[in-house]
Design an enzyme around this catalytic site. Structure first.
Site, PDB file in Angstrom:
ATOM      1  N   GLY A  46      -9.262 -11.271 -10.688  1.00  0.00           N
ATOM      2  CA  GLY A  46      -9.309  -9.851 -11.024  1.00  0.00           C
ATOM      3  C   GLY A  46      -8.203  -9.126 -10.281  1.00  0.00           C
ATOM      4  O   GLY A  46      -7.640  -9.661  -9.319  1.00  0.00           O
ATOM      5  N   GLN A  51      -4.391  -1.750  -6.211  1.00  0.00           N
ATOM      6  CA  GLN A  51      -3.822  -2.887  -5.467  1.00  0.00           C
ATOM      7  C   GLN A  51      -2.326  -3.044  -5.735  1.00  0.00           C
ATOM      8  O   GLN A  51      -1.634  -3.713  -4.981  1.00  0.00           O
ATOM      9  CB  GLN A  51      -4.539  -4.198  -5.834  1.00  0.00           C
ATOM     10  CG  GLN A  51      -5.990  -4.230  -5.367  1.00  0.00           C
ATOM     11  CD  GLN A  51      -6.661  -5.532  -5.718  1.00  0.00           C
ATOM     12  OE1 GLN A  51      -7.124  -5.714  -6.835  1.00  0.00           O
ATOM     13  NE2 GLN A  51      -6.696  -6.464  -4.781  1.00  0.00           N
ATOM     14  N   CYS A  94     -10.308 -11.252  -1.664  1.00  0.00           N
ATOM     15  CA  CYS A  94      -9.580 -10.138  -2.263  1.00  0.00           C
ATOM     16  C   CYS A  94      -8.092 -10.380  -2.064  1.00  0.00           C
ATOM     17  O   CYS A  94      -7.675 -10.752  -0.964  1.00  0.00           O
ATOM     18  CB  CYS A  94      -9.995  -8.819  -1.593  1.00  0.00           C
ATOM     19  SG  CYS A  94      -9.192  -7.378  -2.314  1.00  0.00           S
ATOM     20  N   LEU A  95      -7.324 -10.151  -3.107  1.00  0.00           N
ATOM     21  CA  LEU A  95      -5.877 -10.371  -2.997  1.00  0.00           C
ATOM     22  C   LEU A  95      -5.248  -9.395  -2.011  1.00  0.00           C
ATOM     23  O   LEU A  95      -4.151  -9.651  -1.512  1.00  0.00           O
ATOM     24  CB  LEU A  95      -5.219 -10.255  -4.378  1.00  0.00           C
ATOM     25  CG  LEU A  95      -5.627 -11.349  -5.383  1.00  0.00           C
ATOM     26  CD1 LEU A  95      -5.074 -11.039  -6.768  1.00  0.00           C
ATOM     27  CD2 LEU A  95      -5.144 -12.723  -4.916  1.00  0.00           C
ATOM     28  N   HIS A 136     -16.611  -5.742  -7.911  1.00  0.00           N
ATOM     29  CA  HIS A 136     -15.568  -5.751  -6.868  1.00  0.00           C
ATOM     30  C   HIS A 136     -14.375  -4.895  -7.334  1.00  0.00           C
ATOM     31  O   HIS A 136     -13.829  -4.096  -6.562  1.00  0.00           O
ATOM     32  CB  HIS A 136     -15.163  -7.208  -6.608  1.00  0.00           C
ATOM     33  CG  HIS A 136     -13.988  -7.430  -5.713  1.00  0.00           C
ATOM     34  ND1 HIS A 136     -14.075  -8.089  -4.515  1.00  0.00           N
ATOM     35  CD2 HIS A 136     -12.667  -7.097  -5.844  1.00  0.00           C
ATOM     36  CE1 HIS A 136     -12.872  -8.148  -3.955  1.00  0.00           C
ATOM     37  NE2 HIS A 136     -11.996  -7.550  -4.743  1.00  0.00           N
ATOM     38  N   GLU A 137     -14.000  -5.046  -8.610  1.00  0.00           N
ATOM     39  CA  GLU A 137     -12.857  -4.276  -9.144  1.00  0.00           C
ATOM     40  C   GLU A 137     -13.186  -2.796  -9.249  1.00  0.00           C
ATOM     41  O   GLU A 137     -12.366  -1.940  -8.899  1.00  0.00           O
ATOM     42  CB  GLU A 137     -12.429  -4.820 -10.513  1.00  0.00           C
ATOM     43  CG  GLU A 137     -12.032  -6.289 -10.556  1.00  0.00           C
ATOM     44  CD  GLU A 137     -11.091  -6.724  -9.460  1.00  0.00           C
ATOM     45  OE1 GLU A 137     -10.329  -5.890  -8.945  1.00  0.00           O
ATOM     46  OE2 GLU A 137     -11.126  -7.909  -9.089  1.00  0.00           O
ATOM     47  N   HIS A 140     -12.772  -1.064  -6.080  1.00  0.00           N
ATOM     48  CA  HIS A 140     -11.371  -0.733  -5.755  1.00  0.00           C
ATOM     49  C   HIS A 140     -11.002   0.641  -6.315  1.00  0.00           C
ATOM     50  O   HIS A 140     -10.260   1.401  -5.678  1.00  0.00           O
ATOM     51  CB  HIS A 140     -10.406  -1.760  -6.364  1.00  0.00           C
ATOM     52  CG  HIS A 140     -10.164  -2.975  -5.526  1.00  0.00           C
ATOM     53  ND1 HIS A 140      -9.600  -2.921  -4.269  1.00  0.00           N
ATOM     54  CD2 HIS A 140     -10.376  -4.297  -5.778  1.00  0.00           C
ATOM     55  CE1 HIS A 140      -9.483  -4.159  -3.790  1.00  0.00           C
ATOM     56  NE2 HIS A 140      -9.952  -5.018  -4.681  1.00  0.00           N
TER      57      HIS A 140
END
Ligand code: GNR
Ligand code: NI
Length: 173
Positions: A46, A51, A94-95, A136-137, A140
């Protein structure tokens, strides 16, 4: 198509509430396509617009896994309309927080309304890893990271580690 640079925590842009998208414009379609490319390249399941430094309410995901055909998804203005009482624990990463994986508890299934890449409205139920990833997205887009669910000590240790990583990266550039 182009790869975007992924912002590493801590960064003020990862703490902002993102703005709703008025209309799925050609520029936003390009952004979504660049985000998918960036997510696959990372690789991740994702990626949310903040981000990559864009404070608009859009995220992409693909939870199909290596064994299946790709299933790229783009969700604009996502909103949860229902969440299951059943919870599930998933080891999240998480990236924007590379190399850190911790258990997070969230509803096991959620329904989301969203607008797709063609501007069509949908309501869809997500379960399992798709539900975890979609939540999670969505977090963000509201300036929230998975470390915000951890204890203060854990979060501070992770944040310190990421600050150090960012300093090292800055030296390499
Ligand atoms: O690639 C990712 N993997 C992942 C694993 C468990 C729970 C959530 C995720 S999302 C993450 C990519 C990312 O940072 N998206 O914002
Ligand atoms: Ni993330």
């Amino acid at each position: 198509m182009s790869l975007k640079k992924i912002i590493i925590h801590p960064d003020p842009r990862l703490k902002k509430i993102c703005k709703a998208v008025d209309e799925v414009s050609p520029a936003l379609r390009t952004l979504a396509s660049d985000m998918l490319e960036t997510m696959y390249d990372a690789p991740g399941i994702g990626l949310a617009a903040p981000q990559v430094g864009v404070l608009q309410r859009v995220f992409v995901m693909d939870v199909a896994g290596k064994e299946s055909a790709p299933d790229p998804r783009v969700l604009f203005n996502p909103r949860i309309t229902w969440a299951s009482q059943e919870l599930s624990v998933y080891e999240e990463g998480c990236l924007s927080i590379p190399g850190i994986f911790e258990d997070v508890t969230r509803p096991e299934s959620v329904r989301m309304v969203f607008t797709d890449i063609d501007g069509k409205h949908h309501e869809e139920e997500f379960e399992g890893v798709a539900a975890t990833c979609a939540q999670h997205e969505l977090d963000h887009l509201d300036g929230k990271l998975f470390v915000d669910y951890l204890s203060g000590i854990k979060r501070r240790m992770i944040t310190a580690k990421m600050k150090k990583l960012k300093k090292e990266q800055a030296r390499e550039e």
